[in-house]
Structures are given as structure tokens and as C-alpha cells.
Design an enzyme around this catalytic site. Structure first.
Site, PDB file in Angstrom:
ATOM      1  N   ASP A  29     -12.087  -9.310   4.817  1.00 24.48           N
ATOM      2  CA  ASP A  29     -13.228  -9.191   4.390  1.00 24.48           C
ATOM      3  C   ASP A  29     -13.776 -10.801   4.183  1.00 24.48           C
ATOM      4  O   ASP A  29     -15.204 -11.084   4.575  1.00 24.48           O
ATOM      5  CB  ASP A  29     -13.163  -8.666   2.742  1.00 24.48           C
ATOM      6  CG  ASP A  29     -13.473  -7.163   2.562  1.00 24.48           C
ATOM      7  OD1 ASP A  29     -13.264  -6.560   3.592  1.00 24.48           O
ATOM      8  OD2 ASP A  29     -13.988  -6.704   1.619  1.00 24.48           O
TER       9      ASP A  29
ATOM     10  N   LYS B  48       3.433 -15.191   1.873  1.00 21.75           N
ATOM     11  CA  LYS B  48       3.408 -15.860   0.456  1.00 21.75           C
ATOM     12  C   LYS B  48       4.937 -16.176   0.171  1.00 21.75           C
ATOM     13  O   LYS B  48       5.626 -15.756  -0.644  1.00 21.75           O
ATOM     14  CB  LYS B  48       2.902 -14.999  -0.796  1.00 21.75           C
ATOM     15  CG  LYS B  48       2.620 -15.756  -2.011  1.00 21.75           C
ATOM     16  CD  LYS B  48       1.708 -16.793  -2.145  1.00 21.75           C
ATOM     17  CE  LYS B  48       1.675 -17.665  -3.552  1.00 21.75           C
ATOM     18  NZ  LYS B  48       0.987 -18.761  -3.437  1.00 21.75           N
TER      19      LYS B  48
ATOM     20  N   TYR C 130       0.804  -1.354  -0.259  1.00 16.36           N
ATOM     21  CA  TYR C 130      -0.120   0.028  -0.055  1.00 16.36           C
ATOM     22  C   TYR C 130       0.872   1.221   0.035  1.00 16.36           C
ATOM     23  O   TYR C 130       0.406   2.546  -0.379  1.00 16.36           O
ATOM     24  CB  TYR C 130      -1.073  -0.092   1.250  1.00 16.36           C
ATOM     25  CG  TYR C 130      -2.079  -0.606   1.005  1.00 16.36           C
ATOM     26  CD1 TYR C 130      -2.332  -1.815   0.712  1.00 16.36           C
ATOM     27  CD2 TYR C 130      -3.516   0.022   1.492  1.00 16.36           C
ATOM     28  CE1 TYR C 130      -3.396  -2.556   0.579  1.00 16.36           C
ATOM     29  CE2 TYR C 130      -4.907  -0.604   1.292  1.00 16.36           C
ATOM     30  CZ  TYR C 130      -4.556  -1.860   0.768  1.00 16.36           C
ATOM     31  OH  TYR C 130      -5.943  -2.650   0.865  1.00 16.36           O
TER      32      TYR C 130
ATOM     33  N   ASP D  32      -6.123  -7.233   4.133  1.00 15.68           N
ATOM     34  CA  ASP D  32      -7.306  -6.460   3.702  1.00 15.68           C
ATOM     35  C   ASP D  32      -8.291  -7.606   3.080  1.00 15.68           C
ATOM     36  O   ASP D  32      -9.548  -7.383   3.401  1.00 15.68           O
ATOM     37  CB  ASP D  32      -6.790  -5.453   2.528  1.00 15.68           C
ATOM     38  CG  ASP D  32      -8.193  -5.031   1.664  1.00 15.68           C
ATOM     39  OD1 ASP D  32      -8.951  -4.433   2.508  1.00 15.68           O
ATOM     40  OD2 ASP D  32      -8.007  -4.768   0.467  1.00 15.68           O
TER      41      ASP D  32
ATOM     42  N   ASP E  68      -2.711 -18.242  -0.010  1.00 12.70           N
ATOM     43  CA  ASP E  68      -3.783 -18.904  -0.693  1.00 12.70           C
ATOM     44  C   ASP E  68      -4.597 -20.040   0.028  1.00 12.70           C
ATOM     45  O   ASP E  68      -5.719 -20.171   0.067  1.00 12.70           O
ATOM     46  CB  ASP E  68      -3.145 -19.609  -2.088  1.00 12.70           C
ATOM     47  CG  ASP E  68      -1.970 -20.143  -2.065  1.00 12.70           C
ATOM     48  OD1 ASP E  68      -1.574 -20.141  -1.034  1.00 12.70           O
ATOM     49  OD2 ASP E  68      -1.382 -20.658  -2.998  1.00 12.70           O
TER      50      ASP E  68
END
Ligand code: IPM
Ligand code: MG
Length: 353
Positions: free
Chosen positions: A247, A187, A141, A243, A219
């Protein structure tokens, strides 16, 4: 007497914030607290009124306050602006300006909302209680970004050692007060920054021998959240993965309209906001679920103002109203009573003990 900076923001922001301030005022009456609200601008409305998504005055007033409450920012009206002029730039800017590096997003499935969760009962088991600890002022970000004539565009995911250390410590500290498990999500099979992240998290883990550390690729973590969410206690992750995963975690609790968040800096200073966005499609229609913001107010009382009793009372009031069968439309199921934003806020305020 507490000074609270209030950013109502865009879309449904003003409605959900008003409903929440109503609850906070009522809690103030019951628990002997006075609140002085200063409304400040950020996001789309700030662009319209001042030309900037984050006026300096907003930063100054927030810094001088005991805490900050935020509704939501953004909307289609501002979608065609360049990246640094968009409402979202105001949100990222204020997180950075206030040094709010730790984003706590608790995903709790209320007993009363089991029906609203898309997960099967055997997966939900005896409930869900996951805390996503998202790094908030670093990573992709905030890394170097740009475009060139090739043409090409890039964003860079970078973390410094102190950035990883402080968020990892927060995660382990939280886990010590919970079920003593941290799942670090990255990751590392592909990204160097993730391998670096892992090394540092392992170092910090040594300071907390009682806490179990698990490491998952993002993942796999996304998949595990829907097939075996029970395994999670604290999910520690970077800005982008946090982020996305928050959700996802919110949906397994029934609705994104239920999830509060605390963005914390050093010490008790923080900004409190629902994790959902400004939902421009339902703005001004008295349809939005104010519960995520009301629960954010409870987090403010607990984490920033040390008013534990009042925080508990608000959470209890939310449960009570849900138990009575009242729902905003996003969490409605058969046999429940659908009510609007205002009424939901009022019922929760009235249910305060
Ligand atoms: C969130 C939001 C923001 C983010 C957007 C609106 C910039 O999605 O708080 O999760 O990506 O951090
Ligand atoms: Mg988000």
C-alpha cells in the site's frame, strides 16, 4: 480460446472489472485471442446469494480455468460478521485453495503521473520501479489464531522452510530479469520467524550470485520507501509486511488505484487483481480508477497466458491515455481532464494498437 473465471466482487469491483474486460476483448480482437468468461461468486455478494464467502463451485471453476480475474471484496455491510464468515475470508480462502503463494505487486511511477506522487521531484529522480514480492498463503494470516476466557486473543506468525524457499526463489528469479537486487524485509531484531526467514533467504541467495541481497527491518523499510525509494528493485517479504508495504509503495506512484497484482502458484496459473479494496464509498458512481485492474489484465496476459505482445499493447494504451491528459479523479492534477470509470476503460480500449 482462453477460459477466464471472473470474480467481480463487491463495491467498485463490478465497474472496474467491466471496464477491464472491455479492454481485454479489444486486445483479443487485435491479437487473435478469444475469451470465454465464467462469472463466479466470492466475497460479500457470495455471502448474500449463497451464505458462504467462498462457495465450492467458485473454487472448482477457478481451478478449471486458464486464469482468474478478480475485482475487489468486502464492505461495511458485512463488517460485523465473524472472521471466518467475512468477505475477506473468501479472498484468503481462494488464494489458499488455488495455492497462490507468490503475490507480485509492481509499483511503477508513470512519467505522466509524477505530479500525482506525494514525493518531491528530487526523491523520485528518473522514476520508480519497485516490485513487491509478497508471500501470500502463509505467515500470520494463516497461523493458529483464537481467543480464550482470560480474555485474550492471538494470531501466530509461522513460516515453514519450504514456504520461505519458494517465495525467495521467485524473488531472485524476478530480480534476475530486472536490476538484480533483492531487499528482504523482516523484523529479525525481534521475531524468531524473521531470523529463520533471513537464514533461508541467505541460503537461496547463494544460488543467484549475480543478485545483490540487502536485508532491512520492516520499520526501516517503511521509512526508506519514502526517503530513498530508488534503492529498491525487488522487495521480498512475508504476508503481513507485504500487505502494508505494498500500500505504501502504491501511494508513491500517485494512487493506489494504479497498482495491479498477480498472485501466482506453481507454473503459470494465477489470479489477477488490483491491490486496492472495494471502495464502497464511491461504488456505483463511475468514479473508480479502473487502471489497476486493466494493468492486472496485462499481467494476466504476460504471466498466465504468455501473450506478451498484447500485454505490452495494453500498458502502452494506458500510458497513451494518461499522456493525453485523461485522469480519474484519484490521479487528477491541475490541467488534466477528469473522466469516469467507463470512459477511462473505453479510451484505453480505443488506444490499443
Ligand atoms: C490485499 C488486501 C487483503 C489482504 C484483504 C482485503 C484481506 O488488503 O490484497 O492487500 O490483506 O491481503
Ligand atoms: Mg492490502
Amino acid at each position: 480460446m482462453y477460459n477466464i473465471a471472473v470474480i467481480k466482487g463487491d463495491g467498485i469491483g463490478p465497474e472496474i472489472v467491466d471496464a477491464s474486460l472491455n479492454v481485454l476483448d479489444k486486445a483479443g480482437e487485435k491479437y487473435g485471442m478469444d475469451f470465454n468468461y465464467t462469472e463466479v461468486l466470492a466475497g460479500g455478494r457470495a455471502i448474500d446469494e449463497t451464505g458462504s464467502p467462498l462457495p465450492q463451485e467458485t473454487i472448482d471453476i477457478c481451478k478449471d480455468s486458464d486464469s482468474v480475474l478478480l475485482g475487489a471484496m468486502g464492505g461495511p455491510k458485512w463488517d460485523n460478521l465473524p472472521g471466518d464468515k467475512r468477505p475477506e475470508a473468501g479472498l484468503l480462502g481462494i488464494r489458499k485453495a488455488l495455492g497462490l503463494y507468490a503475490n507480485l505487486r509492481p509499483a511503477i511511477l508513470f512519467e505522466e503521473l509524477k505530479e500525482a506522487s506525494p514525493l518531491k521531484e528530487e526523491i523520485i529522480g528518473d522514476g520508480l520501479d519497485v516490485l513487491v514480492m509478497r508471500e501470500l498463503t502463509g505467515g500470520i494470516y494463516f497461523g493458529d489464531k483464537g481467543r480464550n476466557d482470560e480474555p485474550a486473543a492471538w494470531d501466530t506468525m509461522k513460516y515453514t522452510k519450504p514456504e520461505v524457499e519458494r517465495i525467495a526463489r521467485r524473488a531472485f528469479e524476478s530480480a534476475m530479469k530486472r536490476d538484480k537486487k533483492v531487499t528482504s524485509v523482516d523484523k529479525a531484531n525481534v521475531l524468531e520467524v524473521s531470523r529463520f526467514w533471513r537464514e533461508i533467504v541467505k541460503e537461496i541467495a547463494k544460488e543467484y550470485p549475480e543478485v545483490e541481497l540487502d536485508e532491512l527491518y520492516v520499520d526501516n523499510a517503511a521509512m526508506q520507501l519514502v526517503i530513498n525509494p530508488q534503492q529498491f528493485d525487488v522487495i521480498l517479504t512475508g504476508n503481513l509486511f507485504g500487505d502494508i508495504l505494498s500500500d505504501e509503495a502504491s501511494m508513491i506512484t500517485g494512487s493506489i488505484g494504479m497498482l495491479p497484482s498477480a498472485s501466482m502458484g506453481e507454473g503459470n496459473f494465477g489470479m489477477f487483481e488490483p491491490i486496492h479494496g472495494s471502495a464502497p464509498d464511491i461504488a456505483g458512481q463511475d468514479k473508480a480508477n479502473p487502471i489497476a485492474t486493466i494493468l492486472s489484465v496485462a499481467m494476466m496476459l504476460r504471466y498466465a497466458l504468455d501473450e506478451e505482445e498484447a500485454a505490452d499493447a495494453i500498458e502502452k494504451a494506458v500510458r497513451k491515455v494518461l499522456k493525453e491528459g485523461y485522469r480519474t479523479v484519484d490521479i487528477a492534477s491541475e490541467g488534466t481532464k477528469v473522466i469516469g470509470t467507463k470512459e477511462m476503460g473505453q479510451r484505453i480500449a480505443d488506444a490499443l494498437e
